[in-house]
Design a protein around this motif. Structure first.
Motif, mmCIF file in Angstrom:
data_model
loop_
_atom_site.group_PDB
_atom_site.id
_atom_site.type_symbol
_atom_site.label_atom_id
_atom_site.label_comp_id
_atom_site.label_asym_id
_atom_site.label_seq_id
_atom_site.Cartn_x
_atom_site.Cartn_y
_atom_site.Cartn_z
ATOM 1 N N GLY A 199 -80.912 35.968 -99.068
ATOM 2 C CA GLY A 199 -79.687 35.954 -98.271
ATOM 3 C C GLY A 199 -78.467 36.418 -99.014
ATOM 4 N N ALA A 200 -78.624 36.843 -100.287
ATOM 5 C CA ALA A 200 -77.458 37.253 -101.065
ATOM 6 C C ALA A 200 -76.860 38.525 -100.478
ATOM 7 C CB ALA A 200 -77.860 37.481 -102.518
ATOM 8 N N ASN A 201 -75.527 38.539 -100.333
ATOM 9 C CA ASN A 201 -74.848 39.713 -99.811
ATOM 10 C C ASN A 201 -73.454 39.767 -100.391
ATOM 11 O OD1 ASN A 201 -72.948 38.233 -97.840
ATOM 12 N ND2 ASN A 201 -74.988 37.472 -97.268
ATOM 13 N N ILE A 202 -72.787 40.881 -100.200
ATOM 14 C CA ILE A 202 -71.447 41.086 -100.724
ATOM 15 C C ILE A 202 -70.487 41.173 -99.554
ATOM 16 C CG2 ILE A 202 -69.975 42.636 -102.036
ATOM 17 C CD1 ILE A 202 -72.417 43.479 -103.583
ATOM 18 N N THR A 203 -69.583 40.203 -99.459
ATOM 19 C CA THR A 203 -68.585 40.169 -98.409
ATOM 20 C C THR A 203 -67.210 40.151 -99.050
ATOM 21 O OG1 THR A 203 -70.108 38.908 -97.033
ATOM 22 C CG2 THR A 203 -67.798 38.946 -96.368
ATOM 23 N N HIS A 204 -66.390 41.137 -98.709
ATOM 24 C CA HIS A 204 -65.054 41.263 -99.296
ATOM 25 C C HIS A 204 -65.124 41.267 -100.823
ATOM 26 C CE1 HIS A 204 -63.475 40.825 -95.325
ATOM 27 N NE2 HIS A 204 -63.831 39.560 -95.219
ATOM 28 N N CYS A 205 -66.134 41.965 -101.340
ATOM 29 C CA CYS A 205 -66.295 42.113 -102.788
ATOM 30 C C CYS A 205 -66.565 40.784 -103.485
ATOM 31 C CB CYS A 205 -65.065 42.771 -103.414
ATOM 32 S SG CYS A 205 -65.428 43.674 -104.940
ATOM 33 N N VAL A 206 -67.159 39.824 -102.795
ATOM 34 C CA VAL A 206 -67.539 38.538 -103.362
ATOM 35 C C VAL A 206 -69.004 38.304 -103.047
ATOM 36 C CG1 VAL A 206 -67.169 36.051 -103.358
ATOM 37 C CG2 VAL A 206 -65.226 37.595 -103.134
ATOM 38 N N LEU A 207 -69.801 38.015 -104.079
ATOM 39 C CA LEU A 207 -71.225 37.795 -103.906
ATOM 40 C C LEU A 207 -71.456 36.400 -103.338
ATOM 41 C CD1 LEU A 207 -74.040 39.044 -104.430
ATOM 42 C CD2 LEU A 207 -74.031 37.880 -106.643
ATOM 43 N N THR A 208 -72.084 36.335 -102.145
ATOM 44 C CA THR A 208 -72.330 35.056 -101.487
ATOM 45 C C THR A 208 -73.763 35.031 -100.978
ATOM 46 O OG1 THR A 208 -71.556 35.919 -99.355
ATOM 47 C CG2 THR A 208 -69.928 34.839 -100.768
ATOM 48 N N SER A 209 -74.196 33.869 -100.507
ATOM 49 C CA SER A 209 -75.489 33.745 -99.845
ATOM 50 C C SER A 209 -75.307 32.883 -98.609
ATOM 51 C CB SER A 209 -76.532 33.134 -100.787
ATOM 52 O OG SER A 209 -76.382 31.738 -100.845
ATOM 53 N N ASN A 210 -76.346 32.863 -97.781
ATOM 54 C CA ASN A 210 -76.260 32.140 -96.518
ATOM 55 C C ASN A 210 -76.582 30.665 -96.670
ATOM 56 O OD1 ASN A 210 -75.669 34.577 -95.185
ATOM 57 N ND2 ASN A 210 -77.865 35.059 -94.988
ATOM 58 N N ASN A 211 -76.964 30.224 -97.850
ATOM 59 C CA ASN A 211 -77.338 28.830 -98.073
ATOM 60 C C ASN A 211 -76.412 28.225 -99.124
ATOM 61 O OD1 ASN A 211 -78.564 26.354 -98.542
ATOM 62 N ND2 ASN A 211 -80.647 27.182 -98.416
ATOM 63 N N PRO A 212 -75.411 27.436 -98.711
ATOM 64 C CA PRO A 212 -74.463 26.858 -99.692
ATOM 65 C C PRO A 212 -75.130 25.939 -100.709
ATOM 66 C CG PRO A 212 -73.601 26.709 -97.460
ATOM 67 C CD PRO A 212 -75.033 27.121 -97.330
ATOM 68 N N GLU A 213 -76.200 25.242 -100.295
ATOM 69 C CA GLU A 213 -76.875 24.344 -101.223
ATOM 70 C C GLU A 213 -77.551 25.129 -102.351
ATOM 71 O OE1 GLU A 213 -77.659 20.706 -102.743
ATOM 72 O OE2 GLU A 213 -76.478 21.169 -100.950
ATOM 73 N N GLU A 214 -78.137 26.273 -102.012
ATOM 74 C CA GLU A 214 -78.725 27.118 -103.040
ATOM 75 C C GLU A 214 -77.652 27.678 -103.968
ATOM 76 O OE1 GLU A 214 -81.001 30.183 -101.272
ATOM 77 O OE2 GLU A 214 -82.653 28.864 -100.657
ATOM 78 N N ASP A 215 -76.482 28.011 -103.404
ATOM 79 C CA ASP A 215 -75.373 28.495 -104.224
ATOM 80 C C ASP A 215 -74.983 27.466 -105.275
ATOM 81 O OD1 ASP A 215 -75.521 30.486 -102.411
ATOM 82 O OD2 ASP A 215 -73.552 30.175 -101.521
ATOM 83 N N ARG A 216 -74.819 26.236 -104.822
ATOM 84 C CA ARG A 216 -74.383 25.178 -105.736
ATOM 85 C C ARG A 216 -75.423 24.927 -106.826
ATOM 86 N NH1 ARG A 216 -70.467 21.501 -105.128
ATOM 87 N NH2 ARG A 216 -70.231 22.097 -102.939
ATOM 88 N N ASN A 217 -76.690 24.845 -106.430
ATOM 89 C CA ASN A 217 -77.745 24.608 -107.415
ATOM 90 C C ASN A 217 -77.822 25.736 -108.433
ATOM 91 O OD1 ASN A 217 -78.415 22.215 -106.110
ATOM 92 N ND2 ASN A 217 -79.969 23.194 -104.831
ATOM 93 N N TYR A 218 -77.654 26.964 -107.940
ATOM 94 C CA TYR A 218 -77.697 28.114 -108.850
ATOM 95 C C TYR A 218 -76.528 28.071 -109.840
ATOM 96 C CZ TYR A 218 -76.642 32.868 -110.388
ATOM 97 O OH TYR A 218 -76.312 33.958 -111.143
ATOM 98 N N LEU A 219 -75.328 27.794 -109.360
ATOM 99 C CA LEU A 219 -74.158 27.769 -110.233
ATOM 100 C C LEU A 219 -74.241 26.644 -111.259
ATOM 101 C CD1 LEU A 219 -71.317 28.527 -107.660
ATOM 102 C CD2 LEU A 219 -72.174 30.035 -109.442
ATOM 103 N N ILE A 220 -74.728 25.486 -110.841
ATOM 104 C CA ILE A 220 -74.878 24.372 -111.776
ATOM 105 C C ILE A 220 -75.893 24.717 -112.860
ATOM 106 C CG2 ILE A 220 -75.678 21.989 -111.997
ATOM 107 C CD1 ILE A 220 -74.538 21.480 -109.197
ATOM 108 N N THR A 221 -77.031 25.296 -112.458
ATOM 109 C CA THR A 221 -78.064 25.664 -113.425
ATOM 110 C C THR A 221 -77.562 26.709 -114.409
ATOM 111 O OG1 THR A 221 -79.756 25.216 -111.742
ATOM 112 C CG2 THR A 221 -80.421 26.506 -113.671
ATOM 113 N N VAL A 222 -76.889 27.729 -113.886
ATOM 114 C CA VAL A 222 -76.394 28.802 -114.753
ATOM 115 C C VAL A 222 -75.356 28.279 -115.736
ATOM 116 C CG1 VAL A 222 -75.011 30.900 -114.765
ATOM 117 C CG2 VAL A 222 -76.932 30.709 -113.223
#
Length: 365
Positions: free
Chosen positions: A165-188
């Motif tokens: 679900g990763a996509n680029i909207t207004h030059c910002v990398l986002t995904s359609n699943n906020p929970e996956e976003d948070r888990n990814y950022l915490i892990t990284v």
């Protein structure tokens, strides 16, 4: 939430509603600052890189890791800082929008993991010096460096490669699943920032414990252990010198890591204030690759002596050329003293060069 842990206002959600806000005002200070940081980073790291390459005696395990770190610092300055932070119009190019955010995280991961690896290598050298000498360090360095680059590559480009679900909207990398976003950022953030810093702190605590134990053992023995006490003092001096480099690294990076972690968990009340705090800490953290090679040379006797020899040689050649040009009409002096027209600074430089060479032959990194 975005998938870019190195961005400033995009992480705080200040630009989600308005596309016009995505283009920051052109700041002359920003352009000059980031251009200067990039220039100093390239100059200092390239100097250290060439210094190690041109001298076979400097090709040790520690310096090989430093060479790989220099390459990462130079790429970080030229491939990421210059096009993204020194260029106010980078968001107008789709290519930069797609690749620059994960590329910045890629190089930051490499830099931090290299710092962690260098200090683990130092700890291994203190704990088991005999096993360290028997180690085939070329294969060891190649394997470790390749692992660092692969881990950093996966950590940075994981959303693009594996999150469908990763996509680029207004030059910002986002995904359609906020929970996956948070888990990814915490892990990284734990892999890139906090785990390396924690390992470095634990490593140096263990090194100082070992040095303190060896010092007590050497003082309790007879006078025949004078060589052992000299080695303990030398190791303690090296550890203190490396502590300065480590402390500078943590001092530069930890505030930025902490602010990013606060933003990930949405612990801020005023986004504007945290945006300013994040910008200040980012300016400090991204300047560390420019300063780190300077500290490495200052606190490494072999590197410092080699660099001094280079400057002395060029200084002597320049003074010799000017002295011959000025005093060419005068008769030459005897061979017992310095050449006519040669200043005391040149003679002193030559003596420093001789003592530097002799000291370098006796010492190892």
């Amino acid at each position: 939430m975005t998938l870019d842990p190195l961005s400033n206002n995009s992480m705080l959600g200040l630009n989600a509603s308005n596309n016009d806000d995505m283009t920051p005002p052109v700041s002359l200070f920003r352009i000059i600052y980031w251009s200067s940081v990039s220039l100093v980073t390239v100059v200092t790291n390239l100097t250290l890189l060439l210094l190690i390459i041109c001298h076979d005696k400097l090709k040790t395990c520690y310096n090989y890791f430093s060479m790989s770190l220099c390459v990462a610092d130079i790429l970080f300055a030229t491939v990421y800082i210059l096009p993204r932070w020194a260029n106010p119009y980078w968001q107008n190019f789709p290519f930069f929008c797609a690749l620059l955010p994960p590329t910045g995280l890629f190089f930051v991961s490499i830099i931090n993991l290299h710092q962690c690896t260098i200090h683990l290598d130092r700890c291994f050298r203190f704990v088991s010096p005999i096993k360290y000498q028997k180690l085939n360090f070329k294969n060891y360095v190649v394997i470790v460096v390749v692992c660092i680059w692969i881990i950093s590559l996966l950590a940075a480009y994981f959303p693009i490669m594996f999150l469908g679900g990763a996509n680029i909207t207004h030059c910002v990398l986002t995904s359609n699943n906020p929970e996956e976003d948070r888990n990814y950022l915490i892990t990284v953030n734990f892999i890139v920032f906090f785990i390396p810093i924690l390992i470095i702190v634990i490593t140096y605590f263990q090194v100082f414990l070992i040095i303190n134990t060896r010092r007590k053992t050497s003082t309790s023995l007879s006078k025949s252990s004078s060589i052992s006490s000299i080695m303990v003092k030398k190791n303690l001096k090296v550890a203190k010198q490396m502590l300065v480099v480590t402390g500078t690294f943590i001092l530069f990076w930890f505030p930025f890591c902490a602010v990013v972690f606060v933003i990930i968990f949405n612990l801020f009340r005023s986004p504007i204030v945290w945006f300013q705090v994040l910008t200040i800490t980012q300016h400090i953290a991204f300047a560390n690759p420019a300063i780190s090679p300077i500290l490495i040379v200052i606190y490494n006797k072999t590197l410092c002596d080699r660099l001094r020899m280079k400057f002395c040689r060029s200084y002597y050649r320049r003074k010799k050329y000017t002295s011959h040009k000025m005093f060419n009409f005068l008769p030459k002096q005897s061979m017992n003293g310095p050449e006519l027209g040669q200043s005391s600074d040149v003679a002193d430089c030559r003596s420093k060069k001789i003592t530097s060479v002799s000291r370098t032959q006796l010492e190892t990194d």
